[in-house]
Enzyme design. Structure first.
Site, PDB file in Angstrom:
ATOM      1  CB  SER A   1      -0.954  -0.037   1.200  1.00  0.00           C
ATOM      2  OG  SER A   1      -1.968   0.925   1.065  1.00  0.00           O
TER       3      SER A   1
ATOM      4  CG  ASP B   1      -4.035  -2.001   0.269  1.00  0.00           C
ATOM      5  OD1 ASP B   1      -3.402  -2.721   1.060  1.00  0.00           O
ATOM      6  OD2 ASP B   1      -3.955  -0.762   0.256  1.00  0.00           O
TER       7      ASP B   1
END
Length: 780
Positions: free
Chosen positions: A330, A610
């Site tokens: 991320s 993610d």
């Protein structure tokens, strides 16, 4: 990876006999039932019996034949439907059967119970060997790439019928599927599994020509005239040949040769850095140089900013050159992507990159959604679609995210980061993502780790990797079918940090307490036992309540914003013993693992997002046994729970049988986490030591530098708000004030520099672990 002409082709005959006591959807009359058969390792299409009308005990007595290879995991699915002429046909029952339980020459009668004592489906199976066919198989004992044939089709006009009508060509199960053009348009090409009994269908208006492909000789041109009810007007020229044997997908569980060569180069740098840092008297030999990695979690702008500060701290201490790998997830991937645009970044002072970071973090972001910017995004996305990339919202998010972090588009690509590794001058970066299902399952029910490096992109679970520049291109059965231009790295960042792809069920999981979350997730995994049974699954008729539940499941699990990338595993099949393979089972993270027909190679697209939707960590690439990491420096940017994600990772590793130290902080450490914590397992040298740096404001409150106490007028500079709710560093914040940015950078750098002694102690421990491995197991 094995490559050979492998005998083992068999003829499977499936005879659908009859069913008993079938339910009826119609309250007045019995069902009108038929059975579908789906065996994706032998045929791309679902075959179907005739429909038996008005019978609760239908008799079909129909046979179907499949050419299979006994080195594959062949799972046949049988479904019973009630035909409805007004609405869609009702699915009544479903069973799956593992053909691998049959012996060659065996004639087996199977009665599938369908819930009650009398309700059942009667089927006969027969398997016999075919000695006339040995097929080229390439396998890593998990996935199998089969032999492909290539069919070239050329259409030529005849007579005076030029340009009239459209012609459609179809080869079921081929990469191309169907193609359409005007009559006489020219050449076509189809790639299809060589041992399948395929046929070419040519459709022109209401007429059709079918050509069995196994009747065509290899390498010879065959000419046909399209037989129409009127004057012939089209000649068909066919040529079948073998497709290239070389795969573009690497099937293997170990690091690629480029990564191995990098690690050898990097160890020379690490050896010099360790000798200086630990004041060693002698040079280290390559096989005693420990593998040290930095692991960074996600956390949006907070993670990106903090990682800059901590890397600057490691550089100040002279320890950055001791690191061989850096993994990111991320927001921390944003920092790595920025830094690796400079091939010499770790050998330079990080002051200038940090200054550029602060400029972007503190700038006004309102312009990223200005009409002129939106028009630019639209133009680039339209060009990507024209080139062949799937259209999805994540690509728009990628461009918006790039505008948040940069003033102008960056042309940098992932494969270009190889220059930063050419002399071993920097650690190797690895970026993490999760592959899941776009609908039907939550991340906790189906999640597969995917890793991106400058060399390769791939799935450790399957032992399948492609060169990074080919990610996004189209593949079939391990071969490259259509190479697309490599994407700018911002589109990968859109995958790695897709903040808006959570489905409602993911959110409900994370709304619970950490302990409740884990117990719920672990309960879902309880059925993942290593067993192999003929009857894998039975589904019964859905009640009204079941249909309502299915509707809400779809609602809860739909991912409208998931990334759609071409699946480079498409068309690959599973080896018959894939589930027993060490590396496959070690990376098991889904309740579908025993159902190969439902796993990723069957999907046309990947659904990448993610990793924070499962566990906010980038550690899994470092836990692969082939990388043999000795020490992980864990940089955690979570605002809630200094050990929460590390504990979840520890529980995950425990469930999967992956060596990892127990994460059991003392009660005082849970109440008041320190800047640095060491976790290790002295009894398991294969488990890495973990030096954990949570994002905390401990002694920085009172010290401006290690050992330097703040003056009263400096105390405000040490007040860094890291609360879970009111912090200026919440992940949703995309703009920081200059003061907040400076505070976070200084805190991150300070926390590393203030723990120089612990870092050196951990490096000595890593050196001892490596030397212990070098000596091998000691006698009891």
């Amino acid at each position: 990876m094995a490559l050979a002409k492998v005998p083992g082709t068999c003829l499977l005959t499936v005879r659908i006999l009859q069913a008993y006591d079938l339910p009826s959807k119609d309250l007045v009359t019995p069902s009108d039932c038929y059975v579908t058969l789906w065996l994706p390792t032998a045929c791309s299409q679902k075959l179907q019996t005739r429909t038996v009308r008005n019978s609760r005990n239908p008799v079909w007595n129909q046979s179907f034949h499949f050419r299979i290879h006994n080195q594959l995991r062949n799972i046949i699915q049988l479904k019973i439907f009630d035909q409805d002429l007004v609405t869609s046909d009702d699915h009544l029952l479903s069973v799956q059967f593992d053909v691998g339980t049959l012996r060659v020459g065996e004639h087996k009668h199977k009665s599938f119970p369908l819930g009650s004592k009398d309700k059942r489906l009667e089927v006969e199976f027969r398997l016999r060997s075919l000695s006339d066919c040995a097929e080229q198989l390439v396998s890593n004992d998990i996935l199998v790439a089969r032999e492909l044939s290539c069919l070239h089709v050329r259409l030529e006009e005849m007579g005076d019928q030029q340009g009239k009508g459209r012609v459609q060509l179809v080869v079921p199960g081929s990469y191309e599927g169907s193609q359409e053009a005007s009559v006489g348009a020219g050449s076509f090409c189809f790639h299809f599994p060589a041992c399948w009994e395929q046929e070419l269908s040519i459709h022109l208006k209401d007429e059709q020509l079918k050509v069995p492909l196994n009747s065509l000789p290899n390498g010879q041109v065959v000419r046909l005239v399209f037989p129409t009810s009127q004057e012939p007007f089209m000649r068909v020229e066919l040529k079948k040949e073998e497709s290239p044997e070389k795969l573009a997908v690497r099937l293997g569980s170990g690091p690629c040769t480029e990564e191995q060569a990098f690690l050898s180069r990097r160890k020379q740098v690490v050896a010099r850095a360790l000798k200086q840092a630990l004041q060693l008297d002698e040079d280290l030999q390559e096989d005693e140089v420990p593998v040290i990695a930095v692991m960074a979690t996600g956390g949006g702008i907070r993670a990106m900013t903090s990682l800059y500060g901590q890397l600057a701290g490691l550089q100040e201490l002279g320890l950055l050159d001791c690191v061989s790998y850096i993994t990111g997830a991320s927001g921390s991937t944003w920092a790595l992507a920025n830094l690796y645009e400079d091939p010499e970044w770790s050998q330079k002072d990080l002051a200038e990159p940090t200054k550029l970071l602060k400029t972007q973090v503190t700038k006004n972001k309102l312009g990223v959604l200005a009409p002129s910017r939106l028009w630019q995004y639209q133009q680039e996305l339209a060009e990507r679609t024209r080139l062949g990339h799937p259209a999805c919202f994540t690509n728009l998010w990628a461009l918006i995210n790039e505008a948040l972090l940069h003033d102008e588009p960056h042309e940098h690509k992932l494969s270009e980061q190889r220059e930063a590794l050419s002399r071993g001058q920097n650690p190797m970066p690895i970026y993490c993502a999760l592959n899941t299902k776009a609908q039907g399952l939550s991340t906790f029910e189906f999640g597969e780790w995917c890793e991106f490096s400058p060399y390769e992109v791939g799935f450790p679970k399957y032992g399948a990797f492609i060169p990074s520049e080919l990610f996004g291109s189209e593949f079939f059965m391990g071969r490259l079918m259509k190479q697309l231009p490599e994407s700018r790295i911002c589109f990968l960042e859109g995958i790695w940090s897709n903040l808006y792809a959570a489905n409602l069920q993911d959110s409900l999981y994370w709304a619970s307490e950490p302990g409740q979350f884990w117990e719920h997730w672990a309960k879902d995994q309880a059925s993942l036992e290593k067993e192999r049974v003929p009857l894998l699954k039975i589904e019964e008729t859905q009640t009204v309540a079941g249909k309502i539940a299915e509707f809400f499941t779809d609602l809860l699990t739909r991912r409208p914003l998931a990334q759609a990338s071409h699946n480079f595993l498409r068309g690959l099949h599973f080896h018959k013993d894939y589930f027993e393979h060490l590396h496959f089972s070690a990376w098991k993270a889904t309740k579908l693992d025993g159902c190969p027909n439902e796993l990723t190679p069957m999907e046309p697209y990947l659904c990448l997002l993610d990793v924070g939707y499962l566990i906010n960590t980038s550690c899994p690439p470092l836990l692969r046994p082939m990388r043999d990491v000795d020490l992980i420096v864990s940089l955690d940017y979570n605002l809630q729970g200094a050990f929460q994600q590390l504990q979840l990772l520890g529980r995950f590793c425990e469930e999967q049988g992956i060596p990892f130290p127990a994460v059991e902080p003392a009660a005082e450490e849970l109440r008041q986490p320190r800047e640095c914590h060491l976790f290790l397992d002295p009894d398991r040298p294969e488990a890495p030591a973990v030096l954990h740096f949570p994002l905390v404001n401990d002694t920085f409150r009172t010290h401006s530098a290690p050992g330097v106490r703040r003056a009263p007028e400096e105390m405000a500079a040490g007040a860094v708000d890291l609360s879970a709710s009111g912090s200026p560093y919440h992940y949703s914040k995309v703009t920081y004030s200059a003061d907040d940015a400076d505070k976070l950078l200084r805190l991150a750098r300070y926390n590393v520099c203030n723990n120089r002694g612990r870092l050196l102690e951990a490096l000595r421990l890593a050196l001892r672990l490596r030397r212990r491995k070098r000596r091998g197991p000691q006698p009891q």
